[in-house]
Write a protein that holds these residues in place. Sequence first.
Motif, mmCIF file in Angstrom:
data_model
loop_
_atom_site.group_PDB
_atom_site.id
_atom_site.type_symbol
_atom_site.label_atom_id
_atom_site.label_comp_id
_atom_site.label_asym_id
_atom_site.label_seq_id
_atom_site.Cartn_x
_atom_site.Cartn_y
_atom_site.Cartn_z
ATOM 1 N N PHE A 249 -3.916 3.142 -0.616
ATOM 2 C CA PHE A 249 -2.547 3.366 -1.086
ATOM 3 C C PHE A 249 -1.826 2.043 -1.299
ATOM 4 N N THR A 250 -0.848 2.079 -2.198
ATOM 5 C CA THR A 250 -0.135 0.851 -2.530
ATOM 6 C C THR A 250 1.095 0.639 -1.655
ATOM 7 N N VAL A 251 1.460 1.653 -0.870
ATOM 8 C CA VAL A 251 2.660 1.509 -0.038
ATOM 9 C C VAL A 251 2.301 1.781 1.420
ATOM 10 N N GLU A 252 3.143 1.235 2.304
ATOM 11 C CA GLU A 252 2.870 1.360 3.739
ATOM 12 C C GLU A 252 2.810 2.800 4.222
ATOM 13 N N GLN A 253 3.762 3.603 3.755
ATOM 14 C CA GLN A 253 3.820 4.984 4.226
ATOM 15 C C GLN A 253 3.813 5.954 3.050
ATOM 16 N N PRO A 254 2.632 6.268 2.551
ATOM 17 C CA PRO A 254 2.541 7.090 1.347
ATOM 18 C C PRO A 254 3.144 8.484 1.516
#
Length: 563
Positions: A481-486
């Motif tokens: 995933f590209t973000v910390e908290q998908p």
Amino acid sequence: MEDKEKSLNFIEQIIEDDLAAGFPREKLRFRFPPEPNGYLHIGHAKSICLNFGLGEKYGAPVNLRFDDTNPEKEDPEFVEAIKRDIRWLGFQWDKELYASDYFEQLYEWAEDLIKRGLAYVDDQPQEVINAQRGTPDKPGIESPYRNRSVEENLDLFRRMRAGEFEEGSRVLRAKIDMSSPNMHLRDPIMYRIKKVPHHRTGDKWKIYPTYDWTHGQSDYIEQVSHSLCTLEFLPHRPLYDWFLDQIYEEGKVRPKQREFARLNLSYTVMSKRKLARLVEEGYVNGWDDPRMPTISGLRRRGYTPESIRDFSDRVGVAKRDNLIDIALLEFSIRDHLNKIAPRRMAVLNPVKLIIDNYPEGKTEWLKAENNPEDPAAGYREIPFSRELYIEREDFREQANRKFFRLTLGKEVRLKNAYIIKGEYVVKDDEGNIIEIHATYDPLSKSGSGTPESRRKVKGTLHWVSAPHARTAEVRLYDRLFTVEQPDADPEKDFTEFINPDSLKTVTAYIEPSLAEAKPGDRFQFQRLGYFIADPDSKPGRPVFNRTVTLKDTWAKLQKKQQK
Ligand code: ATP
Ligand code: MG
């Protein structure tokens, strides 16, 4: 290590307090209770390490109990996978048990509750029951069936069991308190009708007990002393205790539910339901895809059991939910592989390097240390010749003074070999470099003891001899995933944040000894990272998965925080 001995985590503190208050040490007993509806993930590993770790610390048995009360989602395939993963982590359970083995006992206790006026059959549909439950600050409404006679309840419950009624038409509820501030005590459901075959009990049951009615009673049957679960079950604890109050007999161990924070890891999702979607919707290639946070995925990615246990220790046991940086997990595996992984050379993005003053047709077998961290790992021999491959990124025609790799007119060392100097390049019609030409210093051979060999040059490059090189498929994995908290944003589906570049596959040149790597063999490819041979490998044509790069983002983070 000593520090660890001194500071107990809060669960250990609870156990110590119980022991101090007279609880007999030999009656300590723990369990790990997975539902066989998916593969275990790193969050489960946390719970496994906690429970089995307590077992080791106190010399107490730990049961593996399959919490199998939702037949439609459960499968023996998952039972086997769960057992494999726990063993792989290095733990051995005492007994292998199934909540479904307690269905008869649970049923008898349920009849007993009915006879004592503590449970009733409700004929209302689920939506109505839900609506009547009210809200925490508004009392619920009692069901019109709440005050049925014991005889009628018993008769209906027996007919529910016999399969006389449709799914959803009736439930058995505990009769507790419809105005309790704890919503879980507002006449919770104990049984629902499900005409679904069970992976172990087959067609025998038409009704299945709920989690709440099963879990504590299973703990009690097994005489588990401390039943550890994640924080979302904290509000269930009064119900856990209420049920136990109804069945507890003097002299027996009364299980204690205690809650700890779930493990949440950045850049991933962790619930089985979401992981199942990644598999079913084809974002990954199965539950053991090396990008998955499942134990089987981590194993295939190259993680060692030791690194996962170490990670679990470092995370500790928290009372509040928090998000753990995935860099900490990567730190743990790097730390372990640095000690155990043999060093090898591989070139992922090759460009030809020709050493003009090296004799044509000559091969030298150079001695190379297998692991500087482990002298016992010994040496191997690697071939050196006039034509080599190096990484394209390791050369620049024009470079500033901070570029410590190869450029024209400057010297670098080839790892385990000689010092070379860049001379000129050959390009194709489009201007791409196809050959770099260099000269070498014959007296500078590594380990030869000459003054030239001790000459300090700024950069060291890895390389592979072109005529001896073999090829391998190398899978370069990155975060999924590209973000910390998908899954933090309820408005958005977590699949929107899938990293499109989470897998890059390249053909690499590898030193010849690597061609014989067997699935599961781990290596450090020098200057690149740690890699493991994948089960997809064929003899002579290995497939390597990148476990992790060498760059330690965790140590950097720590330094930043200390400033
Ligand atoms: P999921 O939400 O991923 O489906 P679960 O809690 O439903 O997980 P179970 O098989 O019921 O999965 O869990 C078995 C045990 O593992 C339980 O005791 C549960 O509390 C624990 N567990 C599950 N997820 C985590 C986590 N992220 N961190 C720590 N423990 C966990
Ligand atoms: Mg669960």
